[in-house]
Design an enzyme around this catalytic site. Structure first.
Site, mmCIF file in Angstrom:
data_model
loop_
_atom_site.group_PDB
_atom_site.id
_atom_site.type_symbol
_atom_site.label_atom_id
_atom_site.label_comp_id
_atom_site.label_asym_id
_atom_site.label_seq_id
_atom_site.Cartn_x
_atom_site.Cartn_y
_atom_site.Cartn_z
ATOM 1 N N ARG A 1 11.431 -7.446 2.818
ATOM 2 C CA ARG A 1 11.642 -6.047 3.200
ATOM 3 C C ARG A 1 12.572 -5.944 4.409
ATOM 4 O O ARG A 1 13.386 -5.036 4.503
ATOM 5 C CB ARG A 1 10.296 -5.387 3.510
ATOM 6 C CG ARG A 1 10.422 -3.901 3.802
ATOM 7 C CD ARG A 1 9.085 -3.221 3.959
ATOM 8 N NE ARG A 1 8.539 -3.376 5.288
ATOM 9 C CZ ARG A 1 7.336 -2.947 5.651
ATOM 10 N NH1 ARG A 1 6.550 -2.383 4.761
ATOM 11 N NH2 ARG A 1 6.919 -3.107 6.881
ATOM 12 N N ARG B 1 1.827 -7.249 14.194
ATOM 13 C CA ARG B 1 1.171 -6.197 13.415
ATOM 14 C C ARG B 1 0.070 -6.767 12.539
ATOM 15 O O ARG B 1 -0.977 -6.134 12.357
ATOM 16 C CB ARG B 1 2.206 -5.420 12.608
ATOM 17 C CG ARG B 1 2.780 -4.314 13.479
ATOM 18 C CD ARG B 1 4.154 -3.823 13.109
ATOM 19 N NE ARG B 1 4.406 -3.603 11.725
ATOM 20 C CZ ARG B 1 5.412 -4.194 11.042
ATOM 21 N NH1 ARG B 1 6.208 -5.053 11.637
ATOM 22 N NH2 ARG B 1 5.596 -3.913 9.795
ATOM 23 N N ARG C 1 -6.605 3.533 11.614
ATOM 24 C CA ARG C 1 -6.172 2.150 11.765
ATOM 25 C C ARG C 1 -7.070 1.386 12.726
ATOM 26 O O ARG C 1 -6.847 0.215 12.979
ATOM 27 C CB ARG C 1 -4.756 2.163 12.321
ATOM 28 C CG ARG C 1 -3.802 1.161 11.742
ATOM 29 C CD ARG C 1 -2.460 1.462 12.388
ATOM 30 N NE ARG C 1 -1.391 0.623 11.982
ATOM 31 C CZ ARG C 1 -0.573 0.856 10.956
ATOM 32 N NH1 ARG C 1 -0.764 1.888 10.180
ATOM 33 N NH2 ARG C 1 0.422 0.041 10.720
ATOM 34 N N LYS D 1 0.822 -1.218 0.000
ATOM 35 C CA LYS D 1 0.000 0.000 0.000
ATOM 36 C C LYS D 1 0.855 1.266 0.000
ATOM 37 O O LYS D 1 0.455 2.272 -0.574
ATOM 38 C CB LYS D 1 -1.016 -0.003 1.140
ATOM 39 C CG LYS D 1 -0.436 0.143 2.507
ATOM 40 C CD LYS D 1 -1.504 0.037 3.579
ATOM 41 C CE LYS D 1 -0.900 -0.222 4.941
ATOM 42 N NZ LYS D 1 0.103 0.759 5.409
ATOM 43 N N ARG E 1 14.071 -2.540 8.939
ATOM 44 C CA ARG E 1 13.197 -1.818 9.875
ATOM 45 C C ARG E 1 13.131 -2.547 11.199
ATOM 46 O O ARG E 1 12.998 -3.773 11.237
ATOM 47 C CB ARG E 1 11.787 -1.703 9.276
ATOM 48 C CG ARG E 1 11.546 -0.358 8.637
ATOM 49 C CD ARG E 1 10.231 -0.314 7.941
ATOM 50 N NE ARG E 1 9.090 -0.594 8.825
ATOM 51 C CZ ARG E 1 7.837 -0.391 8.491
ATOM 52 N NH1 ARG E 1 7.554 0.093 7.301
ATOM 53 N NH2 ARG E 1 6.858 -0.680 9.322
HETATM 54 P P1 ADP Z 1 3.089 -1.332 8.769
HETATM 55 O O1 ADP Z 1 1.875 -1.091 7.914
HETATM 56 O O2 ADP Z 1 4.137 -2.157 8.118
HETATM 57 O O3 ADP Z 1 2.769 -1.803 10.157
HETATM 58 P P2 ADP Z 1 3.373 1.560 9.115
HETATM 59 O O4 ADP Z 1 4.513 2.281 8.503
HETATM 60 O O5 ADP Z 1 2.019 1.835 8.594
HETATM 61 O O6 ADP Z 1 3.808 0.052 8.955
HETATM 62 O O7 ADP Z 1 3.342 1.790 10.698
HETATM 63 C C1 ADP Z 1 4.470 1.525 11.497
HETATM 64 C C2 ADP Z 1 4.090 1.662 12.971
HETATM 65 O O8 ADP Z 1 3.696 3.027 13.246
HETATM 66 C C3 ADP Z 1 2.893 0.834 13.435
HETATM 67 O O9 ADP Z 1 3.256 -0.487 13.776
HETATM 68 C C4 ADP Z 1 2.438 1.627 14.664
HETATM 69 O O10 ADP Z 1 3.286 1.417 15.768
HETATM 70 C C5 ADP Z 1 2.642 3.062 14.204
HETATM 71 N N1 ADP Z 1 1.417 3.597 13.543
HETATM 72 C C6 ADP Z 1 1.287 3.912 12.222
HETATM 73 N N2 ADP Z 1 0.054 4.367 11.968
HETATM 74 C C7 ADP Z 1 -0.626 4.341 13.134
HETATM 75 C C8 ADP Z 1 -1.960 4.667 13.525
HETATM 76 N N3 ADP Z 1 -2.858 5.125 12.648
HETATM 77 N N4 ADP Z 1 -2.297 4.507 14.817
HETATM 78 C C9 ADP Z 1 -1.425 4.069 15.722
HETATM 79 N N5 ADP Z 1 -0.157 3.716 15.433
HETATM 80 C C10 ADP Z 1 0.255 3.851 14.155
#
Ligand code: ADP
Length: 200
Positions: A133, A150, A94, A19, A139
């Site tokens: 990745r 996750r 989320r 995405k 990461r």
């Molecule tokens: P991924 O989709 O691989 O988990 P993201 O880059 O979207 O990676 O998010 C990385 C981390 O950032 C999440 O695991 C969470 O800890 C935090 N995070 C991102 N977006 C949110 C959100 N909308 N609410 C709460 N935490 C978030």
């Protein structure tokens, strides 16, 4: 250049669905900014800001950053000039509480999301892509446990937001397995069916 058409889009999908990549492609086509909460958090962690210090342990564990904090950051970002005529959200909302926060903010501006792109990939495919990745990007949350955690949060907390948006009739389910170009084309065609047409 054609004027960018207003488009307010959310892209949702499990970790490893691609995405992030597709979000950038689609946003470029519309001339709108990508607002990725994950990127905002990672940039703050890297920059050693106060926000970064607050969220680094949480994100490393793969837990969600508290809703209020996350929503405040998104409101600030969406209030910047470049998001006035559209944006593509990646990673926010989320969970259902965050949907409520976003609704409140957007309705205060007489705005609403136009489309929610659900990038659908099977769990095994997600895990395989995330392992790749992890090797490429290193990461801190892409460990085996981090990935599984996750994905569990995605299934339990994020997938339910699709029912909420589904009732509004704005969800487009896109098959996320295929080449990058094929998937972008599927998204383009779903958005165009909604009257959202990419500029170029
Ligand atoms: P991924 O989709 O691989 O988990 P993201 O880059 O979207 O990676 O998010 C990385 C981390 O950032 C999440 O695991 C969470 O800890 C935090 N995070 C991102 N977006 C949110 C959100 N909308 N609410 C709460 N935490 C978030």
């Amino acid at each position: 250049m054609t004027a960018a058409s207003a488009a307010r889009i959310l892209i949702v999908g499990p970790q490893g669905s691609g995405k992030g990549t597709q979000g950038v492609r689609v946003a470029e086509g519309f001339g709108i900014p990508v607002v990725s909460t994950g990127d905002i958090f990672r940039a703050n962690i890297k920059g050693g800001t106060e926000l970064g210090r607050k969220v680094s342990d949480i994100t490393a564990r793969g837990d969600l950053v508290p809703d209020e904090l996350t929503s405040e950051i998104v409101r600030d970002r969406l209030s910047q000039d470049d998001a006035a005529s559209g944006f593509l959200l990646d990673g926010y909302p989320r969970n259902v509480a965050q949907v409520g926060h976003l609704d409140e903010f957007l309705s205060g501006r007489d705005e609403a999301l136009d489309a929610v792109i659900l990038l659908d990939v099977p769990r095994e495919e997600s895990i395989a892509r995330l392992k790749l990745r992890a090797d490429e990007q290193g990461r801190s949350d892409d460990t085996e446990e981090g990935i599984a955690h996750r994905l569990d949060i995605y299934e339990n907390e994020t997938a339910p937001i699709l029912a909420v948006y589904g009732e509004r009739g704005i969800v487009d389910r896109i098959d996320g397995v295929g080449s990058l170009d094929e998937i972008t084309e599927r998204i383009r065609s779903a958005l165009s069916a909604r009257g959202l047409t990419l500029a170029a």
